[in-house]
Design a protein around this motif. Structure first.
Motif, PDB file in Angstrom:
ATOM      1  N   MET A  33       0.828  -1.206   0.000  1.00  0.00           N
ATOM      2  CA  MET A  33       0.000   0.000   0.000  1.00  0.00           C
ATOM      3  C   MET A  33       0.861   1.255   0.000  1.00  0.00           C
ATOM      4  O   MET A  33       0.553   2.223  -0.691  1.00  0.00           O
ATOM      5  CB  MET A  33      -0.941   0.004   1.199  1.00  0.00           C
ATOM      6  CG  MET A  33      -2.130  -0.896   1.029  1.00  0.00           C
ATOM      7  SD  MET A  33      -3.303  -0.712   2.356  1.00  0.00           S
ATOM      8  CE  MET A  33      -3.875   0.944   2.067  1.00  0.00           C
ATOM      9  N   ALA A  80      -3.491   6.685   0.322  1.00  0.00           N
ATOM     10  CA  ALA A  80      -3.256   5.235   0.352  1.00  0.00           C
ATOM     11  C   ALA A  80      -1.934   4.911   1.042  1.00  0.00           C
ATOM     12  O   ALA A  80      -1.841   3.929   1.788  1.00  0.00           O
ATOM     13  CB  ALA A  80      -3.274   4.670  -1.062  1.00  0.00           C
ATOM     14  N   ALA A 102      -7.710   0.319  -1.380  1.00  0.00           N
ATOM     15  CA  ALA A 102      -7.283  -0.578  -2.456  1.00  0.00           C
ATOM     16  C   ALA A 102      -8.396  -0.751  -3.494  1.00  0.00           C
ATOM     17  O   ALA A 102      -8.136  -0.770  -4.703  1.00  0.00           O
ATOM     18  CB  ALA A 102      -6.859  -1.925  -1.884  1.00  0.00           C
ATOM     19  N   ASN A 105      -8.616   2.534  -5.394  1.00  0.00           N
ATOM     20  CA  ASN A 105      -7.486   2.648  -6.309  1.00  0.00           C
ATOM     21  C   ASN A 105      -7.676   1.761  -7.532  1.00  0.00           C
ATOM     22  O   ASN A 105      -7.339   2.158  -8.656  1.00  0.00           O
ATOM     23  CB  ASN A 105      -6.179   2.298  -5.598  1.00  0.00           C
ATOM     24  CG  ASN A 105      -4.978   2.539  -6.469  1.00  0.00           C
ATOM     25  OD1 ASN A 105      -4.966   3.456  -7.287  1.00  0.00           O
ATOM     26  ND2 ASN A 105      -3.959   1.723  -6.298  1.00  0.00           N
ATOM     27  N   ALA A 106      -8.212   0.558  -7.348  1.00  0.00           N
ATOM     28  CA  ALA A 106      -8.450  -0.329  -8.486  1.00  0.00           C
ATOM     29  C   ALA A 106      -9.466   0.278  -9.450  1.00  0.00           C
ATOM     30  O   ALA A 106      -9.295   0.209 -10.679  1.00  0.00           O
ATOM     31  CB  ALA A 106      -8.925  -1.697  -8.006  1.00  0.00           C
ATOM     32  N   ASP A 127      -3.482  -4.184  -6.356  1.00  0.00           N
ATOM     33  CA  ASP A 127      -4.591  -3.867  -5.457  1.00  0.00           C
ATOM     34  C   ASP A 127      -5.351  -5.126  -5.050  1.00  0.00           C
ATOM     35  O   ASP A 127      -5.745  -5.274  -3.895  1.00  0.00           O
ATOM     36  CB  ASP A 127      -5.548  -2.863  -6.102  1.00  0.00           C
ATOM     37  CG  ASP A 127      -4.965  -1.473  -6.165  1.00  0.00           C
ATOM     38  OD1 ASP A 127      -4.197  -1.106  -5.257  1.00  0.00           O
ATOM     39  OD2 ASP A 127      -5.268  -0.751  -7.134  1.00  0.00           O
TER      40      ASP A 127
END
Length: 154
Positions: A33, A80, A102, A105-106, A127
């Motif tokens: 991360m 993050a 995560a 972010n994906a 992720d």
């Protein structure tokens, strides 16, 4: 006397040692991360400082301004990385926030795919690995204070 022995036995049975896989997965997830957050922040800086760094394919369904995406990546990447630092504490709330970042972010990387497709796919794969590692722990691997049984570092 027998009550004291049974009470001490039940207390020792309730406190299970921390699984090496759970601690290793959490350390992996926290490290990834922080790295993903730093990479994403650098990606955002590249998009903010030089718009022509990322080339957009013309046949994509959606098209966004690169500078806007740069700010999104910079802010999300910084948050993050900070969340990854908190995952090192081993608290449940840190893992929940880490899973949330995560997933976010994906999704952002999926939408960013027209600008840098191979990098976006690699980040999505990372992720998914972070989400899996953060979900790996079992309920018995947590102490009374919410942290890992023997601490993150042995």
């Amino acid at each position: 006397m027998s009550e004291q022995v049974s009470a001490s036995r039940s207390a020792s049975v309730e406190k299970k040692p921390v699984s090496g896989w759970a601690v290793g997965g959490a350390v992996f997830a926290a490290t990834m991360m922080v790295m993903i957050g730093m990479f994403q922040a650098f990606e955002g800086l590249a998009a903010i400082l030089q718009d022509q760094f990322f080339v957009v394919t013309r046949s994509y369904v959606y098209n966004f301004d690169v500078t806007t995406w740069g700010w999104i990546h910079l802010v999300l990447g910084t948050l993050a990385a900070v969340a990854g630092c908190f995952v090192f504490t081993g608290h449940l709330w840190a893992r929940i926030i880490g899973i949330g970042f995560a997933v976010l972010n994906a999704v952002v990387q999926f939408v960013f795919m027209p600008y840098y497709p191979l990098w976006a796919l690699l980040m999505i794969a990372m992720d998914v690995a972070v989400i899996w590692a953060l979900c790996l722990y079992r309920k018995g691997a947590i102490d009374d204070d919410g942290g890992y049984g023997y601490g993150m570092y042995y």
